[in-house]
Design an enzyme around this catalytic site. Structure first.
Site, PDB file in Angstrom:
ATOM      1  N   PRO A   2      66.422  96.453 -24.994  1.00 42.10           N
ATOM      2  CA  PRO A   2      66.163  95.287 -26.132  1.00 42.10           C
ATOM      3  C   PRO A   2      65.241  96.279 -27.128  1.00 42.10           C
ATOM      4  CG  PRO A   2      64.915  95.191 -24.052  1.00 42.10           C
ATOM      5  CD  PRO A   2      66.093  96.173 -23.629  1.00 42.10           C
ATOM      6  N   GLU A   3      65.197  95.707 -28.482  1.00 46.41           N
ATOM      7  CA  GLU A   3      64.772  96.540 -29.478  1.00 46.41           C
ATOM      8  C   GLU A   3      63.290  95.400 -29.921  1.00 46.41           C
ATOM      9  OE1 GLU A   3      67.634  97.789 -32.494  1.00 46.41           O
ATOM     10  OE2 GLU A   3      69.285  98.038 -30.995  1.00 46.41           O
ATOM     11  N   LYS A  61      58.730  98.966 -28.780  1.00 47.46           N
ATOM     12  CA  LYS A  61      59.836  97.910 -27.819  1.00 47.46           C
ATOM     13  C   LYS A  61      58.658  98.161 -26.532  1.00 47.46           C
ATOM     14  CE  LYS A  61      63.618 100.862 -29.248  1.00 47.46           C
ATOM     15  NZ  LYS A  61      64.693 101.990 -29.013  1.00 47.46           N
ATOM     16  N   ARG A 274      76.703 106.167 -27.838  1.00 54.78           N
ATOM     17  CA  ARG A 274      76.970 104.821 -28.297  1.00 54.78           C
ATOM     18  C   ARG A 274      77.923 104.821 -29.367  1.00 54.78           C
ATOM     19  NH1 ARG A 274      70.983 103.464 -27.728  1.00 54.78           N
ATOM     20  NH2 ARG A 274      71.422 101.432 -27.936  1.00 54.78           N
TER      21      ARG A 274
END
Ligand SMILES: [Zn+2]
Length: 291
Positions: A2-3, A61, A274
């Site tokens: 999660p950011e 984060k 990614r």
């Protein structure tokens, strides 16, 4: 992972439910969830039990819960990992399948840490500096302020960015330069600022880098307003609900679709195991790339 917007969504929910509450008991249901706590599982349980929550805070984060009693204060640092969820449940509600830790509260609710892949966990940490409300846990002290932090200094961040002979996307993801931005919001910010992520940071003008920081701040602000991006069903708020910013994404995940600004077909490139998504027309691919 999660950011910032997804973590902030969780933080806001926890702040509302936990502030002022006292932890009456703690149960660790899977040892991995407590492995980062230096004193081990019994120490985590003993030190957290009986403490009152004084706040829930975040840098980038990284999120923590400030807890205190008459003689001791500490930060309960929460690692969400790949799949961690912080949920509020009524006392006696059926256990979640991947329940790892529960903390009973004095209002007949429980704080539950649910984590399918067990990369996450809790640990109690001391504060790095003692300046009252601005104390930062030791394990978070190396993280740079995020754009929502009063301590964030955009001009200083630009100077640090321009000192880097590396790709701007890599710099944007460096949590010791600017925190909170991950792969999704980096692609969105770069698209908004019309910058290709492979541009070398030191070759980009100060004005353009400020524009990039403004774009990252704007996109994350908009995402917080709708509860973050649900690129994975596991990212939920304290009530188990998903955000819906994915509808507003202009770059991330849009390979093969027309650019919403110019109509050119969006592309995807591999990047640090990614993907990067960009518009080849708005975000010109640099001729010179980092080694
Ligand atoms: Zn375009």
């Amino acid at each position: 992972m999660p950011e910032l917007p997804e973590v902030e969504t969780v933080r806001m929910g926890l702040e509302k439910h936990l502030t002022g509450r006292t932890v009456t008991s703690v149960e660790v249901r899977h040892p991995r969830a407590a492995r980062r706590h230096v004193g081990g599982e019994p120490d985590l349980i003993g030190r957290l039990s009986g403490k009152r929550v004084t706040g829930v805070r975040r840098r980038g984060k990284y999120m923590w819960i400030d807890v205190a009693d008459d003689t001791d204060r500490a930060a309960l640092v929460v690692h969400l990992g790949m799949s961690g969820q912080m949920l509020i449940a009524r006392d006696g509600a059926p256990d979640h399948t991947h329940l790892r830790i529960r903390a009973a509260l004095d209002d007949d609710n429980e704080l539950r840490f649910v984590d399918q892949r067990t990369f996450g966990g809790w640990h109690l940490d001391d504060y790095a500096v003692s300046e009252g409300a601005d104390d930062i846990p030791v394990s978070v002290a190396h993280i740079a302020p995020d754009p929502f932090d009063p301590a964030f200094d955009a001009a200083a961040v630009v100077t640090r960015m321009r000192a880097k002979h590396s790709e701007i996307k890599r710099v944007l993801l460096d949590q010791t330069v600017i925190s909170g931005v991950g792969n999704i919001y980096a692609d969105e910010a770069l698209w908004r600022a019309r910058l290709h992520g492979a541009r070398i940071a030191e070759t980009i003008s100060r004005k353009k880098l400020l524009e990039l920081i403004d774009a990252a701040t704007a996109v994350m602000t908009e995402a917080v307003e709708v509860g973050g991006t649900s690129f994975d069903a596991l990212y939920v708020n304290v009530n188990g609900q998903s955000g819906y910013f994915e509808r507003s994404l202009n770059a991330y995940g849009r390979e093969g679709l027309p650019c919403r600004r110019c109509g050119a077909i969006m592309r995807r490139e591999s990047f640090m195991n990614r993907s990067s998504y960009f518009c080849p027309k708005c975000q010109t691919v640099p001729r010179r790339r980092a080694r």
